[in-house]
Design a protein around this motif. Structure first.
Motif, PDB file in Angstrom:
ATOM      1  N   VAL A 138       0.872  -1.175   0.000  1.00 32.28           N
ATOM      2  CA  VAL A 138       0.000   0.000   0.000  1.00 32.28           C
ATOM      3  C   VAL A 138       0.907   1.223   0.000  1.00 32.28           C
ATOM      4  O   VAL A 138       1.458   1.607   1.026  1.00 32.28           O
ATOM      5  CB  VAL A 138      -0.929  -0.023   1.238  1.00 32.28           C
ATOM      6  N   THR A 139       1.109   1.822  -1.175  1.00 27.61           N
ATOM      7  CA  THR A 139       2.203   2.778  -1.319  1.00 27.61           C
ATOM      8  C   THR A 139       1.907   4.159  -0.738  1.00 27.61           C
ATOM      9  O   THR A 139       2.817   4.839  -0.285  1.00 27.61           O
ATOM     10  CB  THR A 139       2.589   2.941  -2.800  1.00 27.61           C
ATOM     11  N   GLY A 140       0.663   4.581  -0.760  1.00 25.65           N
ATOM     12  CA  GLY A 140       0.363   5.954  -0.350  1.00 25.65           C
ATOM     13  C   GLY A 140       0.319   6.142   1.149  1.00 25.65           C
ATOM     14  O   GLY A 140      -0.047   5.226   1.904  1.00 25.65           O
ATOM     15  N   GLU A 141       0.722   7.331   1.593  1.00 28.99           N
ATOM     16  CA  GLU A 141       0.597   7.762   2.989  1.00 28.99           C
ATOM     17  C   GLU A 141       1.175   6.738   3.971  1.00 28.99           C
ATOM     18  O   GLU A 141       0.565   6.396   4.984  1.00 28.99           O
ATOM     19  CB  GLU A 141      -0.869   8.045   3.332  1.00 28.99           C
ATOM     20  N   ASP A 142       2.372   6.233   3.657  1.00 26.91           N
ATOM     21  CA  ASP A 142       3.047   5.282   4.544  1.00 26.91           C
ATOM     22  C   ASP A 142       2.179   4.058   4.845  1.00 26.91           C
ATOM     23  O   ASP A 142       2.183   3.538   5.969  1.00 26.91           O
ATOM     24  CB  ASP A 142       3.458   5.960   5.858  1.00 26.91           C
ATOM     25  N   GLY A 143       1.453   3.613   3.845  1.00 29.43           N
ATOM     26  CA  GLY A 143       0.635   2.416   3.998  1.00 29.43           C
ATOM     27  C   GLY A 143      -0.772   2.667   4.483  1.00 29.43           C
ATOM     28  O   GLY A 143      -1.539   1.710   4.670  1.00 29.43           O
ATOM     29  N   ARG A 144      -1.139   3.933   4.673  1.00 27.85           N
ATOM     30  CA  ARG A 144      -2.464   4.242   5.215  1.00 27.85           C
ATOM     31  C   ARG A 144      -3.411   4.858   4.185  1.00 27.85           C
ATOM     32  O   ARG A 144      -4.535   5.223   4.530  1.00 27.85           O
ATOM     33  CB  ARG A 144      -2.325   5.193   6.414  1.00 27.85           C
ATOM     34  N   ALA A 145      -2.989   4.986   2.946  1.00 27.05           N
ATOM     35  CA  ALA A 145      -3.832   5.616   1.931  1.00 27.05           C
ATOM     36  C   ALA A 145      -5.093   4.783   1.713  1.00 27.05           C
ATOM     37  O   ALA A 145      -5.025   3.615   1.319  1.00 27.05           O
ATOM     38  CB  ALA A 145      -3.066   5.766   0.629  1.00 27.05           C
ATOM     39  N   GLU A 146      -6.238   5.380   1.966  1.00 22.76           N
ATOM     40  CA  GLU A 146      -7.495   4.636   1.930  1.00 22.76           C
ATOM     41  C   GLU A 146      -7.808   4.098   0.539  1.00 22.76           C
ATOM     42  O   GLU A 146      -8.329   2.987   0.392  1.00 22.76           O
ATOM     43  CB  GLU A 146      -8.640   5.525   2.420  1.00 22.76           C
ATOM     44  N   GLU A 147      -7.465   4.878  -0.499  1.00 30.47           N
ATOM     45  CA  GLU A 147      -7.761   4.418  -1.858  1.00 30.47           C
ATOM     46  C   GLU A 147      -6.922   3.187  -2.223  1.00 30.47           C
ATOM     47  O   GLU A 147      -7.414   2.261  -2.887  1.00 30.47           O
ATOM     48  CB  GLU A 147      -7.549   5.546  -2.875  1.00 30.47           C
ATOM     49  N   ASP A 148      -5.671   3.168  -1.775  1.00 30.84           N
ATOM     50  CA  ASP A 148      -4.800   2.029  -2.069  1.00 30.84           C
ATOM     51  C   ASP A 148      -5.211   0.805  -1.259  1.00 30.84           C
ATOM     52  O   ASP A 148      -5.230  -0.319  -1.769  1.00 30.84           O
ATOM     53  CB  ASP A 148      -3.341   2.379  -1.786  1.00 30.84           C
ATOM     54  N   LEU A 149      -5.542   1.020   0.013  1.00 28.55           N
ATOM     55  CA  LEU A 149      -5.957  -0.093   0.859  1.00 28.55           C
ATOM     56  C   LEU A 149      -7.274  -0.689   0.359  1.00 28.55           C
ATOM     57  O   LEU A 149      -7.433  -1.921   0.315  1.00 28.55           O
ATOM     58  CB  LEU A 149      -6.091   0.369   2.307  1.00 28.55           C
ATOM     59  N   ALA A 150      -8.198   0.168  -0.045  1.00 25.63           N
ATOM     60  CA  ALA A 150      -9.479  -0.324  -0.560  1.00 25.63           C
ATOM     61  C   ALA A 150      -9.267  -1.171  -1.809  1.00 25.63           C
ATOM     62  O   ALA A 150      -9.883  -2.233  -1.977  1.00 25.63           O
ATOM     63  CB  ALA A 150     -10.401   0.856  -0.867  1.00 25.63           C
ATOM     64  N   CYS A 151      -8.402  -0.717  -2.696  1.00 30.88           N
ATOM     65  CA  CYS A 151      -8.111  -1.459  -3.916  1.00 30.88           C
ATOM     66  C   CYS A 151      -7.411  -2.776  -3.605  1.00 30.88           C
ATOM     67  O   CYS A 151      -7.759  -3.830  -4.170  1.00 30.88           O
ATOM     68  CB  CYS A 151      -7.255  -0.609  -4.854  1.00 30.88           C
ATOM     69  N   ALA A 152      -6.449  -2.740  -2.704  1.00 34.21           N
ATOM     70  CA  ALA A 152      -5.724  -3.956  -2.327  1.00 34.21           C
ATOM     71  C   ALA A 152      -6.670  -4.987  -1.738  1.00 34.21           C
ATOM     72  O   ALA A 152      -6.609  -6.184  -2.077  1.00 34.21           O
ATOM     73  CB  ALA A 152      -4.618  -3.612  -1.335  1.00 34.21           C
ATOM     74  N   GLN A 153      -7.550  -4.559  -0.851  1.00 35.68           N
ATOM     75  CA  GLN A 153      -8.494  -5.485  -0.226  1.00 35.68           C
ATOM     76  C   GLN A 153      -9.474  -6.046  -1.245  1.00 35.68           C
ATOM     77  O   GLN A 153      -9.841  -7.226  -1.180  1.00 35.68           O
ATOM     78  CB  GLN A 153      -9.231  -4.776   0.912  1.00 35.68           C
ATOM     79  N   TYR A 154      -9.881  -5.231  -2.200  1.00 37.68           N
ATOM     80  CA  TYR A 154     -10.776  -5.703  -3.245  1.00 37.68           C
ATOM     81  C   TYR A 154     -10.096  -6.784  -4.095  1.00 37.68           C
ATOM     82  O   TYR A 154     -10.663  -7.849  -4.341  1.00 37.68           O
ATOM     83  CB  TYR A 154     -11.225  -4.529  -4.119  1.00 37.68           C
ATOM     84  N   ILE A 155      -8.875  -6.503  -4.540  1.00 44.21           N
ATOM     85  CA  ILE A 155      -8.155  -7.477  -5.365  1.00 44.21           C
ATOM     86  C   ILE A 155      -7.908  -8.767  -4.576  1.00 44.21           C
ATOM     87  O   ILE A 155      -8.046  -9.875  -5.120  1.00 44.21           O
ATOM     88  CB  ILE A 155      -6.825  -6.883  -5.870  1.00 44.21           C
ATOM     89  N   ALA A 156      -7.563  -8.645  -3.304  1.00 42.73           N
ATOM     90  CA  ALA A 156      -7.317  -9.829  -2.480  1.00 42.73           C
ATOM     91  C   ALA A 156      -8.561 -10.709  -2.397  1.00 42.73           C
ATOM     92  O   ALA A 156      -8.484 -11.946  -2.509  1.00 42.73           O
ATOM     93  CB  ALA A 156      -6.858  -9.418  -1.090  1.00 42.73           C
ATOM     94  N   ARG A 157      -9.698 -10.090  -2.212  1.00 41.71           N
ATOM     95  CA  ARG A 157     -10.944 -10.861  -2.119  1.00 41.71           C
ATOM     96  C   ARG A 157     -11.287 -11.512  -3.455  1.00 41.71           C
ATOM     97  O   ARG A 157     -11.725 -12.660  -3.498  1.00 41.71           O
ATOM     98  CB  ARG A 157     -12.075  -9.958  -1.639  1.00 41.71           C
ATOM     99  N   ARG A 158     -11.091 -10.787  -4.551  1.00 40.87           N
ATOM    100  CA  ARG A 158     -11.363 -11.366  -5.861  1.00 40.87           C
ATOM    101  C   ARG A 158     -10.364 -12.487  -6.172  1.00 40.87           C
ATOM    102  O   ARG A 158     -10.731 -13.502  -6.755  1.00 40.87           O
ATOM    103  CB  ARG A 158     -11.280 -10.283  -6.954  1.00 40.87           C
ATOM    104  N   ALA A 159      -9.120 -12.319  -5.753  1.00 38.99           N
ATOM    105  CA  ALA A 159      -8.113 -13.366  -5.973  1.00 38.99           C
ATOM    106  C   ALA A 159      -8.458 -14.633  -5.206  1.00 38.99           C
ATOM    107  O   ALA A 159      -8.114 -15.744  -5.634  1.00 38.99           O
ATOM    108  CB  ALA A 159      -6.735 -12.864  -5.574  1.00 38.99           C
ATOM    109  N   ALA A 160      -9.139 -14.465  -4.077  1.00 39.00           N
ATOM    110  CA  ALA A 160      -9.562 -15.610  -3.271  1.00 39.00           C
ATOM    111  C   ALA A 160     -10.838 -16.247  -3.811  1.00 39.00           C
ATOM    112  O   ALA A 160     -11.335 -17.229  -3.248  1.00 39.00           O
ATOM    113  CB  ALA A 160      -9.756 -15.177  -1.829  1.00 39.00           C
ATOM    114  N   GLY A 161     -11.375 -15.662  -4.877  1.00 42.67           N
ATOM    115  CA  GLY A 161     -12.561 -16.230  -5.504  1.00 42.67           C
ATOM    116  C   GLY A 161     -13.877 -15.730  -4.959  1.00 42.67           C
ATOM    117  O   GLY A 161     -14.938 -16.258  -5.308  1.00 42.67           O
ATOM    118  N   GLU A 162     -13.843 -14.698  -4.134  1.00 40.10           N
ATOM    119  CA  GLU A 162     -15.082 -14.161  -3.570  1.00 40.10           C
ATOM    120  C   GLU A 162     -15.840 -13.332  -4.605  1.00 40.10           C
ATOM    121  O   GLU A 162     -15.244 -12.668  -5.450  1.00 40.10           O
ATOM    122  CB  GLU A 162     -14.785 -13.255  -2.370  1.00 40.10           C
TER     123      GLU A 162
END
Length: 226
Positions: A138-162
């Protein structure tokens, strides 16, 4: 899939598989560059490196954060880049967070760079390779950027087949600090459409893979079979 979400400074070891997230705007811009025909993107460590590469390869497209500057051909804005003709060109990109994140995990066995515009293709790579453990940077804001975290969590869930309703993840990005700064003109080198372009889900059908190429870290589009 074991997913970890870390800021750049929290990376204490080289992950096996890394997904580097920069929604606003580095990897949205990179995807648009490929969409406009770019062959590859060199991820530079510094502005001086961009200038040096440009001096050796004057036909390469030098791109940076912030306002236009002498010696650079483009700025880190999808709205400004979307009309560019980059057919067959090489882009050299240096940004505050996105390129730094990719270089921090350059020794990983697989490095994907992503934003919402290539989310599903990125998740498809992770599913096809059956990745057991993935580090999302999560590159933005020392790992706290909400837009990056939201995207990362979305991709993680889709990668898990959800099956995932993307609306909440996109809303978090649109209400993020980065989105506000772009909308309010705090960040220079921006276009009024940048936020909308950064939250355009699955605009492009490819993923983006970064790998060492001689002494450079090079990003290329990767067509993922459905």
């Amino acid at each position: 899939m074991d997913a970890r979400f870390l800021g750049i400074t929290e990376l204490t070891e080289v992950p096996s598989v890394a997904v580097v997230i920069d929604v606003m705007r580095a990897y949205t811009v990179a995807a648009w560059a490929f969409g406009r025909g770019a062959e590859k993107i060199v991820l530079a460590e510094s502005l001086d490196e961009v200038r040096a590469l440009k001096a050796v390869h004057p036909d390469w497209v030098a791109l940076k954060d912030g306002p236009p500057a002498e010696g650079f051909d483009a700025v880190n804005s999808p709205g400004l880049l979307r009309s560019a003709d980059l057919g067959g060109r090489t882009v050299v990109q240096k940004t505050t967070a996105g390129t730094v994140g990719a270089l921090a995990v350059k020794d990983a066995s697989l490095v994907l760079c992503a934003g919402f515009v290539v989310a599903e293709a990125t998740a498809r790579v992770l599913r096809r390779r059956e990745c057991d453990a993935v580090t999302f940077v999560v590159t933005g804001e020392d790992g706290r950027a909400e837009e990056d975290l939201a995207c990362a969590q979305y991709i993680a869930r889709r990668a898990a087949g959800e099956e995932v309703d993307a609306a909440d993840h996109l809303r978090r990005a649109m209400e993020s600090r980065a989105a506000s700064e772009l909308t309010e003109g705090v960040r220079e080198g921006a276009h009024p459409d940048d936020v909308a372009l950064c939250v355009e889900l699955d605009r492009f059908p490819f993923a983006m893979v970064a790998a060492p190429d001689d002494s450079l870290m090079v990003l290329r589009p990767y067509a993922v079979p459905r």
